[in-house]
Design an enzyme around this catalytic site. Structure first.
Site, PDB file in Angstrom:
ATOM      1  CB  SER A 139     -21.541  82.817  84.336  1.00 49.99           C
ATOM      2  OG  SER A 139     -21.112  84.094  83.896  1.00 49.99           O
ATOM      3  CE1 TYR A 153     -19.463  83.613  89.266  1.00 49.72           C
ATOM      4  CE2 TYR A 153     -19.007  84.437  87.057  1.00 49.72           C
ATOM      5  CZ  TYR A 153     -19.910  84.099  88.047  1.00 49.72           C
ATOM      6  OH  TYR A 153     -21.254  84.228  87.811  1.00 49.72           O
TER       7      TYR A 153
HETATM    8  P1  NAP Z   1     -26.247  87.023  94.687  1.00 54.28           P
HETATM    9  O1  NAP Z   1     -27.148  88.188  94.597  1.00 54.28           O
HETATM   10  O2  NAP Z   1     -24.892  87.202  95.277  1.00 54.28           O
HETATM   11  O3  NAP Z   1     -27.015  85.858  95.467  1.00 54.28           O
HETATM   12  C1  NAP Z   1     -26.374  84.643  95.721  1.00 54.28           C
HETATM   13  C2  NAP Z   1     -27.020  83.981  96.914  1.00 54.28           C
HETATM   14  O4  NAP Z   1     -26.335  82.728  97.149  1.00 54.28           O
HETATM   15  C3  NAP Z   1     -26.859  84.832  98.178  1.00 54.28           C
HETATM   16  O5  NAP Z   1     -28.064  84.839  98.894  1.00 54.28           O
HETATM   17  C4  NAP Z   1     -25.761  84.106  98.929  1.00 54.28           C
HETATM   18  O6  NAP Z   1     -25.852  84.242 100.333  1.00 54.28           O
HETATM   19  C5  NAP Z   1     -26.015  82.660  98.544  1.00 54.28           C
HETATM   20  N1  NAP Z   1     -24.842  81.824  98.766  1.00 54.28           N
HETATM   21  C6  NAP Z   1     -23.538  82.167  98.620  1.00 54.28           C
HETATM   22  N2  NAP Z   1     -22.753  81.136  98.954  1.00 54.28           N
HETATM   23  C7  NAP Z   1     -23.575  80.123  99.318  1.00 54.28           C
HETATM   24  C8  NAP Z   1     -23.348  78.803  99.770  1.00 54.28           C
HETATM   25  N3  NAP Z   1     -22.099  78.336  99.934  1.00 54.28           N
HETATM   26  N4  NAP Z   1     -24.419  78.029 100.056  1.00 54.28           N
HETATM   27  C9  NAP Z   1     -25.678  78.500  99.918  1.00 54.28           C
HETATM   28  N5  NAP Z   1     -25.937  79.756  99.508  1.00 54.28           N
HETATM   29  C10 NAP Z   1     -24.903  80.561  99.207  1.00 54.28           C
HETATM   30  O7  NAP Z   1     -25.991  86.365  93.241  1.00 54.28           O
HETATM   31  P2  NAP Z   1     -26.936  86.310  91.944  1.00 54.28           P
HETATM   32  O8  NAP Z   1     -26.555  87.409  91.064  1.00 54.28           O
HETATM   33  O9  NAP Z   1     -28.358  86.104  92.328  1.00 54.28           O
HETATM   34  O10 NAP Z   1     -26.323  84.983  91.283  1.00 54.28           O
HETATM   35  C11 NAP Z   1     -26.958  83.711  91.386  1.00 54.28           C
HETATM   36  C12 NAP Z   1     -26.210  82.754  90.477  1.00 54.28           C
HETATM   37  O11 NAP Z   1     -26.207  83.263  89.142  1.00 54.28           O
HETATM   38  C13 NAP Z   1     -24.748  82.542  90.850  1.00 54.28           C
HETATM   39  O12 NAP Z   1     -24.366  81.209  90.625  1.00 54.28           O
HETATM   40  C14 NAP Z   1     -24.020  83.478  89.903  1.00 54.28           C
HETATM   41  O13 NAP Z   1     -22.691  83.077  89.677  1.00 54.28           O
HETATM   42  C15 NAP Z   1     -24.879  83.324  88.665  1.00 54.28           C
HETATM   43  N6  NAP Z   1     -24.758  84.436  87.736  1.00 54.28           N
HETATM   44  C16 NAP Z   1     -25.077  85.704  88.077  1.00 54.28           C
HETATM   45  C17 NAP Z   1     -24.951  86.728  87.154  1.00 54.28           C
HETATM   46  C18 NAP Z   1     -25.298  88.149  87.456  1.00 54.28           C
HETATM   47  O14 NAP Z   1     -25.034  89.022  86.608  1.00 54.28           O
HETATM   48  N7  NAP Z   1     -25.881  88.472  88.594  1.00 54.28           N
HETATM   49  C19 NAP Z   1     -24.481  86.435  85.865  1.00 54.28           C
HETATM   50  C20 NAP Z   1     -24.148  85.131  85.535  1.00 54.28           C
HETATM   51  C21 NAP Z   1     -24.300  84.124  86.474  1.00 54.28           C
HETATM   52  P3  NAP Z   1     -24.926  85.312 101.123  1.00 54.28           P
HETATM   53  O15 NAP Z   1     -25.100  86.616 100.510  1.00 54.28           O
HETATM   54  O16 NAP Z   1     -25.397  85.247 102.508  1.00 54.28           O
HETATM   55  O17 NAP Z   1     -23.521  84.830 100.943  1.00 54.28           O
END
Ligand code: NAP
Length: 248
Positions: A139, A153
Site C-alpha cells: 500500500s 496496517y
Molecule cells: P477488500 O475489499 O476488503 O477485500 C479483501 C478480501 O480479502 C475480502 O474478500 C476478505 O474476505 C479477504 N480476506 C480478509 N482476510 C482474509 C484472510 N485472512 N484470508 C483470506 N482472505 C481474507 O479489500 P481490497 O480493497 O480489495 O484490498 C485488497 C488488498 O489491497 C489488501 O491487501 C489491501 O490492504 C490492499 N490495498 C487496498 C487499497 C484500497 O484502497 N482498497 C489500497 C492499498 C492497498 P472477508 O470480507 O470475508 O473478510
C-alpha cells in the site's frame, strides 16, 4: 505449451477479484482463495462461465497448514504454479493509544505473516520448476503515505515491502521474481466508508494528479504485467499504482 496457473488470495471481492479475472482473461487457470467460501466460489464460477479454468479455495492466509493446502490444491488441480498474488488484507482502524494488542497481532498475521506463508509455500514449488512470479500487495501506507489510525496496517504493509526485497534476492537464484504493488485509494469495500464522506473524498481527490480514485482493474493490470514474461527483468520492486499521488 500448456496454460499458466495463478493463485490469488483474498480474491472473493475487490482488488483480488479483479486480479483473478484479469489472469483468467490472459488464459491463466486461476485458484481463487478467500476466507469467505461463498465469495471465492462465486468468483471461480464467474471465471468458469467465461470459459476459463478456476478453483475456489476457502481458507485463512494467516494459518500455515491452510496456506500449504491452498498451494498444494492449486498445483494438484492445474499441474503447476506460475504466479502467486498475496493480496488478502485487513485494515482495522484504531489510534495507537487505544489499540488492543490482539488487534495489532491479527493485522500482522493476515497482512504480513500471510505474505510470508504464501511466498514460502509457492516458492518451494517454483524453485523446483525454476520459474515463477510472486506479487505482494502492499500500500502507499507502507511506503510513503502514513494514513491516520492505521499504525498496524502501515507497519504490516511496510513489512511487506521489506520482505518482498529479501524474497526477491533469495529467489532470484531459482528464476523466481518477487515484487510488491502499492495501491493508492482504490474503490473497493475496504474504502467504501471513507469514500462516502464528501470531505474525505474531496481531500483524497485533491491529492491525486490524475484526478480520480483507482479502480480494482488499475491494480490488476499491473499485477498481470509483473507476472508476464514482459516483466522478466523486474524484481524486488515496490511499484505505486495511485494516480500519481506519490512520486518517489
Ligand atoms: P477488500 O475489499 O476488503 O477485500 C479483501 C478480501 O480479502 C475480502 O474478500 C476478505 O474476505 C479477504 N480476506 C480478509 N482476510 C482474509 C484472510 N485472512 N484470508 C483470506 N482472505 C481474507 O479489500 P481490497 O480493497 O480489495 O484490498 C485488497 C488488498 O489491497 C489488501 O491487501 C489491501 O490492504 C490492499 N490495498 C487496498 C487499497 C484500497 O484502497 N482498497 C489500497 C492499498 C492497498 P472477508 O470480507 O470475508 O473478510
Amino acid at each position: 505449451m500448456s496454460r499458466p496457473v495463478a493463485l490469488v488470495t483474498g480474491a472473493g471481492r475487490g482488488i483480488g477479484r479483479a486480479i483473478a479475472l484479469a489472469f483468467a482473461a490472459q488464459g491463466y487457470a486461476v485458484g481463487v482463495n478467500d476466507i469467505d467460501a461463498a465469495s471465492a466460489q462465486a468468483v471461480a464460477a464467474e471465471i468458469v462461465r467465461q470459459g476459463n479454468e478456476s478453483l475456489a479455495l476457502a481458507g485463512d492466509v494467516s494459518d500455515p497448514p491452510t496456506v500449504a493446502r491452498l498451494v498444494a490444491e492449486t498445483v494438484a488441480t492445474f499441474g503447476g504454479l506460475d504466479a502467486l498474488v498475496n493480496n488478502a488484507g485487513i485494515e482495522p482502524r484504531a489510534s495507537i493509544l487505544a489499540m488492543d494488542p490482539a488487534e495489532w497481532d491479527e493485522v500482522q498475521a493476515v497482512n504480513l505473516r500471510g505474505v510470508f506463508l504464501g511466498t514460502q509455500a509457492a516458492g518451494r514449488v517454483m524453485r523446483a520448476t525454476g520459474h515463477g512470479s510472486i506479487v505482494n500487495i502492499s500500500s502507499i501506507a507502507g511506503k510513503a503515505t502514513p494514513l491516520p489510525m492505521r499504525s498496524a496496517y502501515a507497519a504490516s504493509k511496510a513489512g511487506v515491502v521489506g520482505f518482498t526485497k529479501e524474497a526477491a534476492r533469495e529467489f532470484a537464484a531459482y528464476g523466481v521474481r518477487v515484487n510488491a504493488v502499492c495501491p493508492g485509494v482504490i474503490a473497493t469495500e475496504m474504502t467504501a466508508h471513507a469514500r462516502s464522506d464528501p470531505a474525505q473524498l474531496s481531500a483524497w481527490l485533491a491529492g491525486i494528479p490524475l484526478g480520480r480514485l483507482g479502480e480494482p482493474e488499475d491494480v490488476a493490470h499491473l499485477v498481470v504485467f509483473l507476472c508476464s514474461d514482459a516483466a522478466a527483468y523486474i524484481t524486488g520492486q515496490a511499484i505505486h499504482v495511485d494516480g500519481g499521488r506519490v512520486m518517489a
